[in-house]
Design a protein around this motif. Structure first.
Motif, PDB file in Angstrom:
ATOM      1  N   CYS A  39      46.252  79.327  54.074  1.00 27.77           N
ATOM      2  CA  CYS A  39      46.776  78.044  53.577  1.00 27.77           C
ATOM      3  C   CYS A  39      46.481  77.878  52.084  1.00 27.77           C
ATOM      4  CB  CYS A  39      46.150  76.909  54.386  1.00 27.77           C
ATOM      5  SG  CYS A  39      46.459  75.268  53.740  1.00 27.77           S
ATOM      6  N   CYS A  40      47.534  77.693  51.285  1.00 27.80           N
ATOM      7  CA  CYS A  40      47.340  77.564  49.832  1.00 27.80           C
ATOM      8  C   CYS A  40      46.610  76.270  49.464  1.00 27.80           C
ATOM      9  CB  CYS A  40      48.666  77.675  49.098  1.00 27.80           C
ATOM     10  SG  CYS A  40      49.850  76.394  49.495  1.00 27.80           S
ATOM     11  N   MET A  41      46.841  75.181  50.205  1.00 30.45           N
ATOM     12  CA  MET A  41      46.137  73.925  49.931  1.00 30.45           C
ATOM     13  C   MET A  41      44.645  74.075  50.251  1.00 30.45           C
ATOM     14  SD  MET A  41      48.438  72.136  48.631  1.00 30.45           S
ATOM     15  CE  MET A  41      48.024  70.418  48.643  1.00 30.45           C
ATOM     16  N   CYS A  42      44.339  74.805  51.300  1.00 29.35           N
ATOM     17  CA  CYS A  42      42.937  75.068  51.651  1.00 29.35           C
ATOM     18  C   CYS A  42      42.267  75.870  50.543  1.00 29.35           C
ATOM     19  CB  CYS A  42      42.850  75.829  52.974  1.00 29.35           C
ATOM     20  SG  CYS A  42      43.473  74.911  54.401  1.00 29.35           S
ATOM     21  N   HIS A  43      42.978  76.873  50.047  1.00 31.04           N
ATOM     22  CA  HIS A  43      42.447  77.691  48.957  1.00 31.04           C
ATOM     23  C   HIS A  43      42.179  76.818  47.728  1.00 31.04           C
ATOM     24  CE1 HIS A  43      41.759  81.172  46.431  1.00 31.04           C
ATOM     25  NE2 HIS A  43      42.609  80.661  45.555  1.00 31.04           N
ATOM     26  N   ALA A  44      43.098  75.929  47.418  1.00 35.07           N
ATOM     27  CA  ALA A  44      42.945  75.065  46.242  1.00 35.07           C
ATOM     28  C   ALA A  44      41.734  74.148  46.373  1.00 35.07           C
ATOM     29  CB  ALA A  44      44.213  74.247  46.031  1.00 35.07           C
ATOM     30  N   VAL A  45      41.524  73.572  47.543  1.00 31.71           N
ATOM     31  CA  VAL A  45      40.386  72.659  47.717  1.00 31.71           C
ATOM     32  C   VAL A  45      39.061  73.438  47.682  1.00 31.71           C
ATOM     33  CG1 VAL A  45      40.152  72.485  50.246  1.00 31.71           C
ATOM     34  CG2 VAL A  45      39.761  70.481  48.835  1.00 31.71           C
ATOM     35  N   LYS A  46      39.047  74.646  48.230  1.00 30.84           N
ATOM     36  CA  LYS A  46      37.831  75.478  48.152  1.00 30.84           C
ATOM     37  C   LYS A  46      37.527  75.829  46.699  1.00 30.84           C
ATOM     38  CE  LYS A  46      39.548  78.189  51.425  1.00 30.84           C
ATOM     39  NZ  LYS A  46      39.753  79.257  52.432  1.00 30.84           N
ATOM     40  N   ARG A  47      38.555  76.169  45.923  1.00 28.94           N
ATOM     41  CA  ARG A  47      38.368  76.502  44.507  1.00 28.94           C
ATOM     42  C   ARG A  47      37.873  75.293  43.716  1.00 28.94           C
ATOM     43  NH1 ARG A  47      36.565  80.508  44.178  1.00 28.94           N
ATOM     44  NH2 ARG A  47      36.572  80.157  41.951  1.00 28.94           N
ATOM     45  N   LEU A  48      38.382  74.104  44.053  1.00 26.53           N
ATOM     46  CA  LEU A  48      37.929  72.882  43.381  1.00 26.53           C
ATOM     47  C   LEU A  48      36.421  72.730  43.519  1.00 26.53           C
ATOM     48  CD1 LEU A  48      38.377  70.082  42.007  1.00 26.53           C
ATOM     49  CD2 LEU A  48      38.651  69.170  44.325  1.00 26.53           C
ATOM     50  N   PHE A  49      35.923  72.830  44.748  1.00 27.18           N
ATOM     51  CA  PHE A  49      34.492  72.654  44.966  1.00 27.18           C
ATOM     52  C   PHE A  49      33.682  73.765  44.311  1.00 27.18           C
ATOM     53  CE2 PHE A  49      35.979  69.770  48.314  1.00 27.18           C
ATOM     54  CZ  PHE A  49      35.201  68.672  48.014  1.00 27.18           C
ATOM     55  N   PRO A  85      43.732  71.290  54.828  1.00 26.35           N
ATOM     56  CA  PRO A  85      42.273  71.254  54.824  1.00 26.35           C
ATOM     57  C   PRO A  85      41.749  69.861  55.173  1.00 26.35           C
ATOM     58  CG  PRO A  85      43.072  71.108  52.580  1.00 26.35           C
ATOM     59  CD  PRO A  85      44.285  71.284  53.465  1.00 26.35           C
ATOM     60  N   VAL A  86      40.572  69.850  55.772  1.00 23.85           N
ATOM     61  CA  VAL A  86      39.855  68.606  56.030  1.00 23.85           C
ATOM     62  C   VAL A  86      38.456  68.788  55.460  1.00 23.85           C
ATOM     63  CG1 VAL A  86      38.968  67.010  57.758  1.00 23.85           C
ATOM     64  CG2 VAL A  86      41.205  68.059  58.088  1.00 23.85           C
ATOM     65  N   VAL A  87      38.028  67.813  54.659  1.00 25.03           N
ATOM     66  CA  VAL A  87      36.754  67.906  53.947  1.00 25.03           C
ATOM     67  C   VAL A  87      35.821  66.791  54.397  1.00 25.03           C
ATOM     68  CG1 VAL A  87      35.656  67.815  51.666  1.00 25.03           C
ATOM     69  CG2 VAL A  87      37.882  68.947  51.941  1.00 25.03           C
ATOM     70  N   GLY A  95      38.639  63.552  53.883  1.00 20.63           N
ATOM     71  CA  GLY A  95      40.045  63.644  54.239  1.00 20.63           C
ATOM     72  C   GLY A  95      40.662  64.951  53.811  1.00 20.63           C
ATOM     73  N   SER A  96      41.972  64.895  53.608  1.00 16.89           N
ATOM     74  CA  SER A  96      42.731  66.085  53.260  1.00 16.89           C
ATOM     75  C   SER A  96      42.778  66.254  51.737  1.00 16.89           C
ATOM     76  CB  SER A  96      44.134  65.980  53.852  1.00 16.89           C
ATOM     77  OG  SER A  96      44.774  64.839  53.336  1.00 16.89           O
ATOM     78  N   MET A  97      43.582  67.195  51.308  1.00 12.48           N
ATOM     79  CA  MET A  97      43.674  67.546  49.883  1.00 12.48           C
ATOM     80  C   MET A  97      43.995  66.337  49.004  1.00 12.48           C
ATOM     81  SD  MET A  97      43.521  70.030  47.763  1.00 12.48           S
ATOM     82  CE  MET A  97      44.142  70.685  46.251  1.00 12.48           C
ATOM     83  N   ASP A  98      44.927  65.491  49.426  1.00  8.25           N
ATOM     84  CA  ASP A  98      45.304  64.350  48.581  1.00  8.25           C
ATOM     85  C   ASP A  98      44.152  63.367  48.408  1.00  8.25           C
ATOM     86  OD1 ASP A  98      45.539  63.610  51.262  1.00  8.25           O
ATOM     87  OD2 ASP A  98      47.258  62.305  50.912  1.00  8.25           O
ATOM     88  N   ARG A  99      43.371  63.140  49.445  1.00 11.98           N
ATOM     89  CA  ARG A  99      42.212  62.238  49.341  1.00 11.98           C
ATOM     90  C   ARG A  99      41.120  62.846  48.472  1.00 11.98           C
ATOM     91  NH1 ARG A  99      41.217  58.446  53.407  1.00 11.98           N
ATOM     92  NH2 ARG A  99      39.591  57.816  51.960  1.00 11.98           N
TER      93      ARG A  99
END
Length: 121
Positions: A39-49, A85-87, A95-99
């Protein structure tokens, strides 16, 4: 990042309720991300953190023996057909990427990370 794909056990037996399993897993680390490896959104949120210096615990549901059950529980929890993703930060659902991105942009994510002990600066 800490990746987990193994079957989660509690007192020598598997936890029955998937929502209970999610809550337990989410409370065991300062930052927990439920993800799917492709999942590209999951990858993006992992990279953010990781870019912020946070080392999240990541559960790749597509590599987890009961990942489909956890994914369905997350969809119920989020009220969405998109489970990841769920964080969770400090055991609390962000929440998800947008949150997550909204919290990052409005400046509320860093204080949450500091409070959870995931960030010290």
């Amino acid at each position: 990042m800490h990746y987990h794909g193994g079957y989660y056990m509690l007192s020598g037996r598997s936890m029955g309720d998937p929502l209970e399993r999610v809550a337990k897993l989410a409370s065991e680390s300062a930052v927990v991300i439920f993800s799917i490896s492709s999942c590209c959104m999951c990858h993006a949120v992992k990279r953010l953190f990781c870019g912020m210096g946070v080392s999240p615990t990541v559960y790749e549901l597509d590599q987890h023996p009961v990942g489909k059950e956890i994914e369905r529980a997350l969809m119920r929890l989020m009220g969405s057909s998109q489970a990841v993703p769920v964080v969770f930060v400090g055991g609390k659902l962000i929440g998800s990427m947008d949150r997550v991105m909204g919290s990052h942009i409005n400046g509320t994510l860093v204080p949450l990370l500091k409070e959870a002990g995931a960030l010290w600066l």
